[in-house]
Design a protein around this motif. Structure first.
Motif, PDB file in Angstrom:
ATOM      1  N   ILE A 126      41.377  17.596  14.755  1.00 46.76           N
ATOM      2  CA  ILE A 126      41.015  16.194  14.557  1.00 46.76           C
ATOM      3  C   ILE A 126      41.228  15.400  15.841  1.00 46.76           C
ATOM      4  CG2 ILE A 126      41.718  14.100  13.316  1.00 46.76           C
ATOM      5  CD1 ILE A 126      42.030  15.844  10.820  1.00 46.76           C
ATOM      6  N   GLU A 127      42.260  15.747  16.600  1.00 44.75           N
ATOM      7  CA  GLU A 127      42.449  15.110  17.910  1.00 44.75           C
ATOM      8  C   GLU A 127      41.231  15.371  18.804  1.00 44.75           C
ATOM      9  OE1 GLU A 127      47.147  14.892  18.949  1.00 44.75           O
ATOM     10  OE2 GLU A 127      46.284  16.904  18.913  1.00 44.75           O
ATOM     11  N   ARG A 128      40.704  16.579  18.737  1.00 46.58           N
ATOM     12  CA  ARG A 128      39.513  16.891  19.535  1.00 46.58           C
ATOM     13  C   ARG A 128      38.312  16.070  19.065  1.00 46.58           C
ATOM     14  NH1 ARG A 128      36.393  22.761  20.054  1.00 46.58           N
ATOM     15  NH2 ARG A 128      34.405  21.887  20.726  1.00 46.58           N
ATOM     16  N   LEU A 129      38.135  15.948  17.745  1.00 42.96           N
ATOM     17  CA  LEU A 129      37.022  15.146  17.220  1.00 42.96           C
ATOM     18  C   LEU A 129      37.133  13.697  17.675  1.00 42.96           C
ATOM     19  CD1 LEU A 129      36.916  16.584  13.593  1.00 42.96           C
ATOM     20  CD2 LEU A 129      35.206  16.960  15.385  1.00 42.96           C
ATOM     21  N   ALA A 130      38.352  13.187  17.714  1.00 40.57           N
ATOM     22  CA  ALA A 130      38.561  11.815  18.183  1.00 40.57           C
ATOM     23  C   ALA A 130      38.237  11.698  19.668  1.00 40.57           C
ATOM     24  CB  ALA A 130      40.000  11.384  17.908  1.00 40.57           C
ATOM     25  N   ALA A 131      38.693  12.664  20.445  1.00 45.79           N
ATOM     26  CA  ALA A 131      38.434  12.633  21.890  1.00 45.79           C
ATOM     27  C   ALA A 131      36.945  12.736  22.189  1.00 45.79           C
ATOM     28  CB  ALA A 131      39.190  13.773  22.573  1.00 45.79           C
ATOM     29  N   ASP A 132      36.212  13.463  21.341  1.00 47.56           N
ATOM     30  CA  ASP A 132      34.771  13.638  21.535  1.00 47.56           C
ATOM     31  C   ASP A 132      33.957  12.471  20.973  1.00 47.56           C
ATOM     32  OD1 ASP A 132      35.277  16.041  22.754  1.00 47.56           O
ATOM     33  OD2 ASP A 132      34.739  17.290  21.027  1.00 47.56           O
ATOM     34  N   GLY A 133      34.614  11.513  20.341  1.00 45.30           N
ATOM     35  CA  GLY A 133      33.915  10.345  19.805  1.00 45.30           C
ATOM     36  C   GLY A 133      33.167  10.611  18.513  1.00 45.30           C
ATOM     37  N   ARG A 134      33.490  11.701  17.827  1.00 42.13           N
ATOM     38  CA  ARG A 134      32.796  12.023  16.576  1.00 42.13           C
ATOM     39  C   ARG A 134      33.459  11.357  15.371  1.00 42.13           C
ATOM     40  NH1 ARG A 134      31.454  17.975  15.747  1.00 42.13           N
ATOM     41  NH2 ARG A 134      29.587  17.079  14.793  1.00 42.13           N
ATOM     42  N   ILE A 135      34.688  10.903  15.568  1.00 38.78           N
ATOM     43  CA  ILE A 135      35.360  10.070  14.574  1.00 38.78           C
ATOM     44  C   ILE A 135      35.952   8.876  15.315  1.00 38.78           C
ATOM     45  CG2 ILE A 135      35.876  12.001  13.044  1.00 38.78           C
ATOM     46  CD1 ILE A 135      38.714  12.016  14.077  1.00 38.78           C
ATOM     47  N   ARG A 136      35.952   7.729  14.661  1.00 36.25           N
ATOM     48  CA  ARG A 136      36.488   6.528  15.295  1.00 36.25           C
ATOM     49  C   ARG A 136      37.998   6.416  15.119  1.00 36.25           C
ATOM     50  NH1 ARG A 136      34.430   1.666  13.043  1.00 36.25           N
ATOM     51  NH2 ARG A 136      34.965   0.639  15.004  1.00 36.25           N
ATOM     52  N   ALA A 137      38.523   7.016  14.064  1.00 38.36           N
ATOM     53  CA  ALA A 137      39.965   6.985  13.818  1.00 38.36           C
ATOM     54  C   ALA A 137      40.357   8.240  13.056  1.00 38.36           C
ATOM     55  CB  ALA A 137      40.358   5.735  13.035  1.00 38.36           C
ATOM     56  N   ALA A 138      41.592   8.670  13.256  1.00 42.62           N
ATOM     57  CA  ALA A 138      42.112   9.896  12.654  1.00 42.62           C
ATOM     58  C   ALA A 138      43.325   9.567  11.808  1.00 42.62           C
ATOM     59  CB  ALA A 138      42.507  10.888  13.752  1.00 42.62           C
ATOM     60  N   GLY A 139      43.427  10.247  10.668  1.00 44.29           N
ATOM     61  CA  GLY A 139      44.577   9.977   9.820  1.00 44.29           C
ATOM     62  C   GLY A 139      44.886  11.138   8.898  1.00 44.29           C
ATOM     63  N   VAL A 140      45.813  10.884   7.990  1.00 45.84           N
ATOM     64  CA  VAL A 140      46.241  11.882   7.019  1.00 45.84           C
ATOM     65  C   VAL A 140      46.266  11.234   5.647  1.00 45.84           C
ATOM     66  CG1 VAL A 140      47.572  13.232   8.688  1.00 45.84           C
ATOM     67  CG2 VAL A 140      48.692  11.354   7.441  1.00 45.84           C
ATOM     68  N   SER A 141      46.477  12.075   4.641  1.00 44.54           N
ATOM     69  CA  SER A 141      46.548  11.603   3.264  1.00 44.54           C
ATOM     70  C   SER A 141      47.626  12.390   2.550  1.00 44.54           C
ATOM     71  CB  SER A 141      45.182  11.811   2.590  1.00 44.54           C
ATOM     72  OG  SER A 141      45.171  11.336   1.270  1.00 44.54           O
ATOM     73  N   ASN A 142      48.423  11.705   1.758  1.00 46.70           N
ATOM     74  CA  ASN A 142      49.462  12.355   0.945  1.00 46.70           C
ATOM     75  C   ASN A 142      50.540  13.043   1.774  1.00 46.70           C
ATOM     76  OD1 ASN A 142      48.123  11.817  -1.680  1.00 46.70           O
ATOM     77  ND2 ASN A 142      46.539  13.149  -0.806  1.00 46.70           N
ATOM     78  N   PHE A 143      50.840  12.506   2.951  1.00 45.92           N
ATOM     79  CA  PHE A 143      51.883  13.090   3.794  1.00 45.92           C
ATOM     80  C   PHE A 143      53.206  12.376   3.545  1.00 45.92           C
ATOM     81  CE2 PHE A 143      48.809  15.610   5.696  1.00 45.92           C
ATOM     82  CZ  PHE A 143      49.284  16.331   6.780  1.00 45.92           C
TER      83      PHE A 143
END
Length: 275
Positions: A126-143
Motif C-alpha cells: 500500500i505504501e508503494r501504491l501511495a508513492a505511485d499515486g494510485r491511491i490518495r490516502a492509505a489506511g487500515v480497518s479494525n486494527f
C-alpha cells in the motif's frame, strides 16, 4: 437535496467528507440504485470493499452519476485472503478494474488477520501504491492498538484512517486516544450498531427534544466527536434522513449522556480473532 457535508483533513492533507455512504451487505444488483440515491441526496463519499462483492455496482453508479471524479471520494479494502505484498498489489488492480476507476481515494487493509501475520507486507504494498499515486490516502480497518503499534515498526507511512466498529454501545476510547496521538482519523463502521442502540431511552429522549430520529442523534454524536461516519441503508427515505444531520447540535450534557451508554457491545467480529 442540497446538503453541504464538512470535510476532515487527513494526515497527508487529503480531505475526506465527514459523512459518507456505506454498502456493506448490499447485493451488487441493488448497489447501483442505492449509491445513485445517495449521490442524489448529497453524499460524495462511498465506502466499499472487495469482499462485499459490490464494487461493480458502486462503479456503475459513479459512472452514471454525471459527477466529476474529483468531487467523489471512493474507499475500498483488501481482504484477508489477499494479504502479502504481491497479493495486495494484484487485489488492488482487480478492485480498480471492478470499480472502473484510475485511482481510489482511500485504500484500507480490511482486517489485521493476525493468524496470517501478513498485514505488514500488505502495508508495504500500500505504501508503494501511495508513492505511485494510485491511491490518495492509505489506511487500515479494525486494527486494535497492538496491531497499529506493530504496523508502525519500520514503516514510514502512518495510516491516515483506522475504520473501526464504533457506536454508543462500543465507544473504543483507548483506540480513539491512540488515533489522536498518532494523527490517525477515526472512521466508524456500524455507526448505528445495526439499530441495536436506537431504542435506548437516553437516545429516544434526546431525539424527541430535537424533533429528530434516534439514528440522526447518533450520527450527530459521531460528527461532534470528530469521527468520519459511513451509515448504510438501501431505503431511500433512510438514506436521505441519515445525511440530514447538519441542522441541529447536541449539547455538552447530551454528549455526556451518550458517553454513558458504552457497554462493550460488538455487532461484528473481534479483530484479534478474525483470521
Amino acid at each position: 437535496m442540497n446538503v453541504h457535508v464538512p470535510s476532515v483533513t487527513l494526515n497527508n492533507g487529503v480531505e475526506v467528507p465527514q459523512l459518507g455512504f456505506g454498502v456493506f451487505q448490499v447485493p451488487d444488483a441493488e448497489t447501483s440504485a442505492a449509491v445513485g440515491t445517495a449521490l442524489e441526496a448529497g453524499y460524495r463519499s462511498v465506502d466499499t470493499a472487495a469482499v462485499y462483492g459490490n464494487e461493480r455496482g458502486v462503479g456503475a453508479a459513479l459512472a452514471s452519476s454525471g459527477l466529476a471524479r474529483a468531487d467523489l471520494f471512493v474507499t475500498t479494502k483488501v481482504w484477508n485472503d489477499d494479504h502479502g505484498y504481491d497479493a495486495t498489489l494484484r487485489a488492488f488492480d482487480e478492485s480498480l478494474g471492478r470499480l472502473g476507476l484510475d485511482y481510489v481515494d482511500l485504500y484500507l487493509i480490511h482486517w489485521p488477520a493476525p493468524a496470517r501475520d501478513l498485514y505488514r507486507a500488505s502495508w508495504r504494498a500500500i505504501e508503494r501504491l501511495a508513492a505511485d499515486g494510485r491511491i490518495r490516502a492509505a489506511g487500515v480497518s479494525n486494527f486494535p492498538p497492538a496491531h497499529l503499534r506493530r504496523l508502525a515498526e519500520g514503516s514510514a507511512l502512518v495510516p491516515a484512517v483506522n475504520q473501526i466498529e464504533l457506536h454508543p454501545g462500543l465507544q473504543q476510547r483507548e483506540l480513539r486516544a491512540l488515533h489522536a496521538e498518532s494523527g490517525i482519523v477515526t472512521e466508524a463502521w456500524s455507526p448505528l450498531a445495526q439499530g441495536a442502540v436506537l431504542g435506548d431511552p437516553v437516545l429516544t429522549e434526546i431525539a424527541a427534544r430535537h424533533g429528530r430520529s434516534p439514528a440522526q442523534v447518533v450520527l450527530r454524536w459521531h460528527l461532534q466527536l470528530g469521527t468520519v461516519v459511513i451509515p448504510k441503508s438501501v431505503t431511500p427515505e433512510r438514506i436521505r434522513e441519515n445525511i440530514d444531520v447538519f441542522g441541529f447540535a447536541l449539547t455538552d450534557a447530551e454528549m455526556a449522556s451518550i458517553a454513558g451508554l458504552d457497554r462493550g457491545l460488538r455487532t461484528g467480529p473481534d479483530p484479534d480473532t478474525l483470521g
